[in-house]
Enzyme design. Structure first.
Site, PDB file in Angstrom:
ATOM      1  N   ARG A  10       0.826  -1.216   0.000  1.00  0.00           N
ATOM      2  CA  ARG A  10       0.000   0.000   0.000  1.00  0.00           C
ATOM      3  C   ARG A  10       0.858   1.263   0.000  1.00  0.00           C
ATOM      4  NH1 ARG A  10      -3.881  -1.797   4.778  1.00  0.00           N
ATOM      5  NH2 ARG A  10      -4.999  -3.506   3.800  1.00  0.00           N
ATOM      6  N   TYR A  65     -14.152 -13.075   0.530  1.00  0.00           N
ATOM      7  CA  TYR A  65     -14.823 -11.802   0.243  1.00  0.00           C
ATOM      8  C   TYR A  65     -16.142 -12.037  -0.487  1.00  0.00           C
ATOM      9  CZ  TYR A  65     -11.282  -8.326   1.573  1.00  0.00           C
ATOM     10  OH  TYR A  65     -10.446  -7.502   2.267  1.00  0.00           O
ATOM     11  N   ARG A 104      -3.817   6.164   0.743  1.00  0.00           N
ATOM     12  CA  ARG A 104      -4.464   7.317   1.362  1.00  0.00           C
ATOM     13  C   ARG A 104      -3.560   8.137   2.280  1.00  0.00           C
ATOM     14  NH1 ARG A 104      -9.518   4.396   3.923  1.00  0.00           N
ATOM     15  NH2 ARG A 104      -8.019   2.673   3.936  1.00  0.00           N
ATOM     16  N   ASP A 153      -6.614  -3.554  -7.402  1.00  0.00           N
ATOM     17  CA  ASP A 153      -7.248  -4.153  -6.232  1.00  0.00           C
ATOM     18  C   ASP A 153      -7.431  -5.637  -6.478  1.00  0.00           C
ATOM     19  OD1 ASP A 153      -9.894  -4.841  -4.462  1.00  0.00           O
ATOM     20  OD2 ASP A 153      -8.777  -3.182  -3.596  1.00  0.00           O
ATOM     21  N   ARG A 163      -8.392  11.011  -5.327  1.00  0.00           N
ATOM     22  CA  ARG A 163      -9.634  10.371  -4.869  1.00  0.00           C
ATOM     23  C   ARG A 163     -10.780  11.368  -4.674  1.00  0.00           C
ATOM     24  NH1 ARG A 163     -12.270   7.477  -4.275  1.00  0.00           N
ATOM     25  NH2 ARG A 163     -12.349   6.182  -2.412  1.00  0.00           N
TER      26      ARG A 163
END
Length: 492
Positions: A163, A290, A167, A212, A176
């Site tokens: 990552r 998931y 963010r 992703d 974003r």
């Protein structure tokens, strides 16, 4: 170019809103082993059915990215045109009432240059040149991580972090604000930009393509939404084995996930050889969990229930995912990825027994098939397996066909060296160390290096960056890895 069929989609005599709908799109289609290169110049007036439909979808906001425009324009054109012909100019429905016209469109200078370059590349491919030659990527200036992955001697320890594009970076947050998460993933230009952001800031030894793991379930036909404050959500998760019938079979991975390949190729060029580019995928069990849980879960009780109650259906789903992941990873390498990582992020929720039945066979199958099916020039691309919290299976992981085993922060480096002596190790600083003062980050990093040693080792975190972390603290970690490992090598 006798084997290539080149189609110019026509320019209408009376274009409407040409500035709004003008597109210069190149899209490769493969039909009967022939290459069809066509150009969508601009949409037409209402008498052209496919163009009118395309215009309507743009006006209604259904087409929000260049990738979506490419796919939809090609799809609509195919629906309203005759089957492909092998001639250089294919008959097309006209916009002026005639039954058919054969028309060659004059391109503007920039588009014509791209057009001619594509033709040259197709010729070279037809002559049997390697894909690497065709892509003509810039020469690699820093191969430190590739040498470490292959077990070769390195002058210092390479470092990257999971990552690393995310963010915690202000520039990522700016992207974003304007674009939804999966829009970034599915738009090659945006994915490339986000991938390069940490490379511009830090002296990292690898970039990892921004994407992703859940693009694979999307390719199988499942809807995935990224809900603020909640994370990935499946509005219609799998509940019983009967729901497997809803999943797409015989998925055309090259078509469904072409935006990932486009992003990889673009990023390889934009990196200018500064460091290698890593491609990745989620592993079967993690994706399965998931798809059944419908999102994040601390217990994974619903998906674990499947393993006990529906073991045959579980194997069926895991194999279906494996059959998509293998060509997906191969395609990433062909597009330009120089290293691959498989994320089995939910491995630790299973005990050793379930791991042996429902994880290990599939990750081994992926490594074996990817290596077997890759063209000869890509055989040296290293693969990394990251099975988070699978401390009980280090020995099996080291023998599963991957050159690198990535470790979370709960594993003792000396135990890992003992159980996995013949592979390169990656990891495993606790991500929360980056909340500490910079001098403490350096201290903890130095301790980690002493335990792992400087050879057959790639420094990383035990998991990914958190959104509230200070970028300067990541810089301190990277600097400490390079500085201390170089000192240790000089002293040895």
């Amino acid at each position: 170019m006798d084997q290539a069929c080149i189609q110019d989609i026509w320019r209408p005599k009376k274009p409407v809103d040409s500035e709004l709908y003008k597109l210069h799109i190149f899209k490769n289609e493969y039909r009967r082993n022939k290459t069809l290169l066509f150009v969508v110049q601009q949409t037409a007036d209402e008498t052209c059915q496919w163009a009118a439909e395309f215009k309507r979808q743009v006006q209604e906001g259904n087409i929000t990215s260049l990738t979506a425009a490419k796919d939809q324009a090609g799809r609509l054109w195919q629906q309203h045109s005759e089957s492909y012909d092998e001639r250089r100019a294919v008959r097309q429905p006209s916009c002026d009432g005639q039954k058919y016209v054969t028309r060659k469109t004059r391109l503007d200078g920039e588009t014509e240059a791209i057009y001619r370059r594509r033709i040259r590349l197709k010729k070279r491919k037809l002559e049997g040149l390697k894909q690497e030659d065709i892509n003509a990527f810039p020469p690699l200036k820093n191969d430190l991580i590739l040498r470490a992955a292959r077990g070769e001697k390195t002058e210092k320890v390479p470092v990257w972090v999971m990552r690393q594009a995310g963010r915690y970076l202000p520039e990522f947050q700016e992207v974003r604000k304007e674009h939804e998460f999966f829009t970034v993933c599915q738009t090659p230009e945006l994915a490339c930009e986000v991938t390069l952001q940490p490379i511009r800031r830090f002296p990292l030894d690898a970039a990892i393509i921004f994407s992703d793991i859940l693009v694979v379930p999307q390719a199988l036909g499942m809807q995935v939404d990224m809900v603020p404050g909640k994370g990935p959500t499946f509005p219609e998760p799998l509940e019983t084995p009967k729901d497997l019938e809803k999943l797409a079979k015989d998925v055309n991975v090259k078509e469904k996930l072409s935006y990932v390949y486009d992003a990889i190729t673009l990023t390889r060029h934009k990196l200018e050889g500064k460091c290698p580019l890593i491609g990745f995928s989620g592993a079967p069990w993690t994706l399965m969990s998931y798809m059944i849980e419908g999102g994040g879960s601390t217990t994974k009780a619903k998906s674990k229930k499947w393993l006990y109650v529906y073991p045959e259906a579980s194997h069926q789903l895991l194999q279906l995912l494996t059959d998509v992941i293998v060509p997906y990873l191969i395609g990433q390498v062909k597009a330009g990825a120089q290293m691959l990582q498989l994320f089995e992020s939910h491995a630790g929720i299973l005990g050793h027994g379930l791991f042996s039945k429902f994880i290990l066979p599939y990750i081994k199958q992926i490594a074996k098939k990817v290596k077997a099916e890759l063209p000869e020039q890509y055989k040296t691309v290293p693969m990394v397996i990251f099975a988070k919290d699978a401390h009980y299976a280090l020995e099996e992981l080291s023998q599963s066909g991957y050159e690198v085993v990535s470790l979370d922060w709960t594993i003792k480096p000396m135990n890992a060296r003992r159980l996995a002596p013949n592979v390169t190790l990656q990891g495993n600083l606790d991500p929360c160390v980056l909340y500490a003062p910079e001098e403490d980050i350096a201290k903890y990093t130095k301790e980690m290096l002493k335990k792992f040693g400087t050879q057959r080792y790639i420094a990383n975190l035990g998991h990914g960056m958190y959104p509230d972390m200070d970028p300067e603290h990541l810089a301190a970690f990277i600097d400490a890895v390079h500085r201390y490992s170089e000192e240790m090598n000089q002293q040895s």
